[in-house]
Design a protein around this motif. Structure first.
Motif, PDB file in Angstrom:
ATOM      1  N   ALA A 171      38.992  49.687  37.363  1.00 50.25           N
ATOM      2  CA  ALA A 171      40.011  49.277  38.327  1.00 50.25           C
ATOM      3  C   ALA A 171      41.251  48.765  37.613  1.00 50.25           C
ATOM      4  CB  ALA A 171      39.450  48.204  39.260  1.00 50.25           C
ATOM      5  N   GLU A 172      41.052  48.029  36.518  1.00 53.35           N
ATOM      6  CA  GLU A 172      42.186  47.536  35.752  1.00 53.35           C
ATOM      7  C   GLU A 172      42.959  48.684  35.123  1.00 53.35           C
ATOM      8  OE1 GLU A 172      39.119  46.277  35.513  1.00 53.35           O
ATOM      9  OE2 GLU A 172      39.323  44.184  36.092  1.00 53.35           O
ATOM     10  N   ALA A 203      42.670  39.086  40.596  1.00 52.04           N
ATOM     11  CA  ALA A 203      42.364  39.442  41.979  1.00 52.04           C
ATOM     12  C   ALA A 203      41.641  40.776  42.055  1.00 52.04           C
ATOM     13  CB  ALA A 203      43.656  39.497  42.797  1.00 52.04           C
ATOM     14  N   VAL A 204      41.977  41.714  41.161  1.00 55.67           N
ATOM     15  CA  VAL A 204      41.328  43.021  41.187  1.00 55.67           C
ATOM     16  C   VAL A 204      39.869  42.886  40.784  1.00 55.67           C
ATOM     17  CG1 VAL A 204      41.312  45.309  40.128  1.00 55.67           C
ATOM     18  CG2 VAL A 204      43.461  44.266  40.803  1.00 55.67           C
ATOM     19  N   GLY A 205      39.598  42.090  39.763  1.00 54.29           N
ATOM     20  CA  GLY A 205      38.212  41.880  39.346  1.00 54.29           C
ATOM     21  C   GLY A 205      37.390  41.234  40.451  1.00 54.29           C
ATOM     22  N   TRP A 206      37.980  40.265  41.151  1.00 56.89           N
ATOM     23  CA  TRP A 206      37.271  39.619  42.253  1.00 56.89           C
ATOM     24  C   TRP A 206      36.990  40.617  43.375  1.00 56.89           C
ATOM     25  CZ3 TRP A 206      38.908  38.989  47.318  1.00 56.89           C
ATOM     26  CH2 TRP A 206      38.078  38.207  48.111  1.00 56.89           C
ATOM     27  N   ALA A 207      37.971  41.463  43.694  1.00 53.67           N
ATOM     28  CA  ALA A 207      37.795  42.439  44.765  1.00 53.67           C
ATOM     29  C   ALA A 207      36.731  43.461  44.400  1.00 53.67           C
ATOM     30  CB  ALA A 207      39.118  43.133  45.067  1.00 53.67           C
ATOM     31  N   VAL A 208      36.710  43.904  43.128  1.00 60.31           N
ATOM     32  CA  VAL A 208      35.696  44.868  42.693  1.00 60.31           C
ATOM     33  C   VAL A 208      34.319  44.231  42.709  1.00 60.31           C
ATOM     34  CG1 VAL A 208      34.895  46.192  40.695  1.00 60.31           C
ATOM     35  CG2 VAL A 208      37.283  46.281  41.369  1.00 60.31           C
ATOM     36  N   ASP A 209      34.215  42.989  42.253  1.00 58.79           N
ATOM     37  CA  ASP A 209      32.924  42.309  42.271  1.00 58.79           C
ATOM     38  C   ASP A 209      32.434  42.107  43.701  1.00 58.79           C
ATOM     39  OD1 ASP A 209      32.894  42.192  39.539  1.00 58.79           O
ATOM     40  OD2 ASP A 209      33.683  40.129  39.434  1.00 58.79           O
ATOM     41  N   THR A 210      33.349  41.847  44.625  1.00 59.71           N
ATOM     42  CA  THR A 210      32.965  41.652  46.018  1.00 59.71           C
ATOM     43  C   THR A 210      32.585  42.974  46.661  1.00 59.71           C
ATOM     44  OG1 THR A 210      34.481  39.787  46.169  1.00 59.71           O
ATOM     45  CG2 THR A 210      33.770  40.743  48.234  1.00 59.71           C
ATOM     46  N   ALA A 211      33.316  44.033  46.356  1.00 59.54           N
ATOM     47  CA  ALA A 211      33.055  45.328  46.983  1.00 59.54           C
ATOM     48  C   ALA A 211      31.717  45.903  46.569  1.00 59.54           C
ATOM     49  CB  ALA A 211      34.173  46.304  46.631  1.00 59.54           C
TER      50      ALA A 211
END
Length: 151
Positions: free
Chosen positions: A3-4, A48-56
């Motif tokens: 994602a990054e 924020a991208v890492g958090w969103a990927v971990d949540t998804a």
């Protein structure tokens, strides 16, 4: 990690498009494109991208979203049943019906000019001619206003 990389590629492509736009002497558009292209890399750097990927990709997060959705559906269902059965607001509905039966201004439908307001020379048999004169007076007022404005 992927994602990054994707966000970085999108930002680089956006900055390239902004450079081409600036080369064509469209500086305002180029600045706007550059601003939009910096957003993905900014999200990567803030985490924020890492958090969103971990949540998804987290089964626990999806279970939590499912429970929240179920609770929301239960809330809406109980509200629908309450409205259908009339459990909530019964007293308020009765008060509204009682208020609806009473007129706000009971004398509002009565004529504004009573018998005492009529001149002594007029009889009660001539109300038919009164509206015609009133209508002519209304139009004469309108004509005077139009003439005043030169229309």
């Amino acid at each position: 990690m992927i994602a990054e990389t994707i966000c970085s590629a999108v930002s680089a492509a956006g900055l390239g498009i902004a450079a081409v736009t600036a080369y064509r002497k469209r500086f305002l558009s180029a600045a706007r494109i550059a601003a939009y292209s910096l957003v993905p890399i900014g999200l990567v750097l803030t985490g924020a991208v890492g958090w969103a990927v971990d949540t998804a990709f987290s089964p626990t997060a999806w279970l939590g979203f499912g429970l929240l959705g179920g609770a929301w559906l239960m809330f809406l269902g109980t509200r629908a049943v309450e409205r259908r059965k009339g459990i909530v607001g019964r007293k308020e509905r009765r008060a509204a019906k009682a208020a609806g039966r009473e007129a706000v201004a009971p004398a509002a439908s009565a004529p504004s000019l009573g018998t005492a307001a009529r001149p002594a020379g007029r009889s009660a048999a001539k109300p038919a001619s009164a509206p015609k004169a009133g209508a002519a007076d209304d139009f004469s007022d309108i004509e005077a206003i139009l003439k005043k404005h030169g229309i």
